[in-house]
Design a protein around this motif. Sequence first.
Motif, PDB file in Angstrom:
ATOM      1  N   GLY A   1       5.547   3.287   5.730  1.00 51.64           N
ATOM      2  CA  GLY A   1       5.024   1.933   5.844  1.00 51.64           C
ATOM      3  C   GLY A   1       4.632   1.621   7.277  1.00 51.64           C
ATOM      4  N   PRO A   2       4.319   0.370   7.545  1.00 48.20           N
ATOM      5  CA  PRO A   2       3.893  -0.001   8.892  1.00 48.20           C
ATOM      6  C   PRO A   2       5.055   0.073   9.884  1.00 48.20           C
ATOM      7  N   HIS A   3       4.699   0.193  11.164  1.00 48.01           N
ATOM      8  CA  HIS A   3       5.723   0.156  12.208  1.00 48.01           C
ATOM      9  C   HIS A   3       6.293  -1.257  12.259  1.00 48.01           C
ATOM     10  N   GLN A   4       7.611  -1.340  12.383  1.00 51.46           N
ATOM     11  CA  GLN A   4       8.248  -2.648  12.461  1.00 51.46           C
ATOM     12  C   GLN A   4       9.000  -2.758  13.776  1.00 51.46           C
ATOM     13  N   LYS A   5       9.094  -3.968  14.266  1.00 46.96           N
ATOM     14  CA  LYS A   5       9.809  -4.184  15.507  1.00 46.96           C
ATOM     15  C   LYS A   5      11.291  -3.912  15.313  1.00 46.96           C
TER      16      LYS A   5
ATOM     17  N   TRP B   1       0.827  -1.202   0.000  1.00 46.51           N
ATOM     18  CA  TRP B   1       0.000   0.000   0.000  1.00 46.51           C
ATOM     19  C   TRP B   1       0.864   1.255   0.000  1.00 46.51           C
ATOM     20  N   LYS B   2       2.037   1.201   0.603  1.00 51.27           N
ATOM     21  CA  LYS B   2       2.943   2.343   0.551  1.00 51.27           C
ATOM     22  C   LYS B   2       3.375   2.603  -0.891  1.00 51.27           C
ATOM     23  N   THR B   3       3.695   1.540  -1.604  1.00 59.72           N
ATOM     24  CA  THR B   3       4.097   1.671  -3.006  1.00 59.72           C
ATOM     25  C   THR B   3       2.940   2.201  -3.852  1.00 59.72           C
ATOM     26  N   GLN B   4       1.746   1.681  -3.617  1.00 63.11           N
ATOM     27  CA  GLN B   4       0.570   2.107  -4.377  1.00 63.11           C
ATOM     28  C   GLN B   4       0.268   3.591  -4.128  1.00 63.11           C
ATOM     29  N   LEU B   5       0.308   4.031  -2.867  1.00 63.56           N
ATOM     30  CA  LEU B   5       0.020   5.437  -2.561  1.00 63.56           C
ATOM     31  C   LEU B   5       1.125   6.369  -3.049  1.00 63.56           C
ATOM     32  N   THR B   6       2.349   5.889  -3.073  1.00 57.58           N
ATOM     33  CA  THR B   6       3.431   6.704  -3.635  1.00 57.58           C
ATOM     34  C   THR B   6       3.171   6.958  -5.114  1.00 57.58           C
ATOM     35  N   ALA B   7       2.668   5.953  -5.821  1.00 61.71           N
ATOM     36  CA  ALA B   7       2.338   6.115  -7.241  1.00 61.71           C
ATOM     37  C   ALA B   7       1.141   7.055  -7.429  1.00 61.71           C
TER      38      ALA B   7
END
Length: 184
Positions: free
Chosen positions: A161-165, A130-136
């Motif tokens: 993008g999402p929070h990662q551990k 979704w990060k890639t899609q919204l960047t486009a």
Amino acid sequence: MSILDYEDKLPLQLLARAQKNAWNKGWRKKPLNLEVLPAIKYPQLGEDVVIASPGQEVGSGAHPSYRDPKFFNVLLEQVISVEAWTEKVDIARLYQRWPEIVGERIAANCTLESFSSQGVMVLRTRNLSWKTQLTALSAQLEAKLAQELGNNVVREIIIEGPHQKSWKHGTRSVPGRGPRDTYD
């Protein structure tokens, strides 16, 4: 002094004297002096009150008048314009109307995380696709936000993008790749 000596004093004077004695002995905090506090001055809403003289029209009666009661939303809009809060209210409406502006599907996978006073909007996506899609789609998103809020309100959109551990904690953390990183 007996109680008869205080007959001619007002009760508030007795109370003030008792408060002063209690403060001198350390039994209570010093009373707040309200005369020292500055008064907050707001601009007047509506017109001045007219004191009628004989033969003067004061605006009362069966016809509409400036003295008639106003709806709360009219007064609230007037306060918002006087205090120059219009841009802040538009941003608050943006948070509320986010699913309506971007669509239900995008709103389910992307949230509006923050909006700074400099016009920087931070979006948080559910996953990297979704990060890639919204960047486009960022140019279309900027055009839609300019249409809703006006030009130059949103100056920059940051899509994260999402929070990662993080496996990097502790004083003895070793820099570099961790055991859970993948090798490409």
